[in-house]
Scaffold this motif. Structure first.
Motif, PDB file in Angstrom:
ATOM      1  N   UNK A  86       0.838  -1.214   0.000  1.00 31.87           N
ATOM      2  CA  UNK A  86       0.000   0.000   0.000  1.00 31.87           C
ATOM      3  C   UNK A  86       0.866   1.256   0.000  1.00 31.87           C
ATOM      4  N   UNK A  87       1.921   1.250   0.810  1.00 38.31           N
ATOM      5  CA  UNK A  87       2.799   2.418   0.876  1.00 38.31           C
ATOM      6  C   UNK A  87       3.535   2.621  -0.452  1.00 38.31           C
ATOM      7  N   UNK A  88       3.994   1.539  -1.053  1.00 36.63           N
ATOM      8  CA  UNK A  88       4.687   1.621  -2.341  1.00 36.63           C
ATOM      9  C   UNK A  88       3.739   2.183  -3.392  1.00 36.63           C
ATOM     10  N   UNK A  89       2.513   1.694  -3.411  1.00 35.54           N
ATOM     11  CA  UNK A  89       1.532   2.198  -4.369  1.00 35.54           C
ATOM     12  C   UNK A  89       1.307   3.686  -4.168  1.00 35.54           C
ATOM     13  N   UNK A  90       1.194   4.118  -2.921  1.00 35.04           N
ATOM     14  CA  UNK A  90       0.986   5.534  -2.641  1.00 35.04           C
ATOM     15  C   UNK A  90       2.197   6.353  -3.085  1.00 35.04           C
ATOM     16  N   UNK A  91       3.394   5.855  -2.815  1.00 35.40           N
ATOM     17  CA  UNK A  91       4.610   6.558  -3.230  1.00 35.40           C
ATOM     18  C   UNK A  91       4.671   6.686  -4.753  1.00 35.40           C
ATOM     19  N   UNK A  92       4.248   5.648  -5.441  1.00 28.88           N
ATOM     20  CA  UNK A  92       4.201   5.711  -6.902  1.00 28.88           C
ATOM     21  C   UNK A  92       3.160   6.734  -7.363  1.00 28.88           C
ATOM     22  N   UNK A  93       1.982   6.695  -6.749  1.00 31.78           N
ATOM     23  CA  UNK A  93       0.907   7.631  -7.109  1.00 31.78           C
ATOM     24  C   UNK A  93       1.310   9.084  -6.872  1.00 31.78           C
ATOM     25  N   UNK A  94       2.138   9.311  -5.855  1.00 32.14           N
ATOM     26  CA  UNK A  94       2.594  10.667  -5.536  1.00 32.14           C
ATOM     27  C   UNK A  94       3.781  11.098  -6.403  1.00 32.14           C
TER      28      UNK A  94
END
Length: 151
Positions: free
Chosen positions: A80-88
């Protein structure tokens, strides 16, 4: 036991208790700084994402499995954190050349630039505090932190 020994034990116990209290304050301050730093990188970035991002940037690259191991986090939390970092726009991923099932994670140039700025500021703040110490005191403090890190 002589009165002097009893007093010495009491002094050691009191000093140990104060050390634990100060260490707890250091950890609380670190959590506060992580939260502040995460918000400065991006308003939606969580402290846990910030810690993962700084690790990846410092290491050059990582995969989710390594992050989960290093931070003792559940793989779903890391994902989830990796996905958020990618989205940001702070993290990029690509297939691993050795194992296509794995993704190699790298910090984006914008993330690296923002992290470098924070690192410089934090180093300046820390140097300002440490300037009050003698070389011997800094060496002793460094030894204490090394021993704690090796627990």
């Amino acid at each position: 036991m002589a009165n002097g020994e009893t007093a010495a034990y009491a002094d050691v116990d009191e000093t140990f208790a104060e050390f634990q209290e100060r260490l707890n304050l250091v950890f609380a301050k670190a959590r506060s700084l992580w939260k502040e730093a995460a918000a400065r990188i991006h308003p939606d970035l969580q402290p846990s994402g910030y810690k993962l991002l700084t690790f990846i940037a410092r290491a050059g690259s990582a995969n989710a499995h390594r992050l989960a191991e290093c931070f003792e986090m559940d793989k779903s939390v890391v994902s989830r954190q990796v996905r958020m970092l990618e989205d940001l726009g702070l993290l990029e991923s690509r297939p691993d050349d050795q194992d296509g099932r794995q993704r190699v994670l790298t910090a984006t140039p914008a993330a690296c630039e923002a992290l470098d700025g924070l690192k410089s500021e934090n180093a300046g703040r820390l140097r300002g505090v440490l300037d009050e110490l003698t070389l011997e005191e800094m060496q002793a403090a460094s030894k204490v932190f090394r021993l704690i890190a090796e627990l």
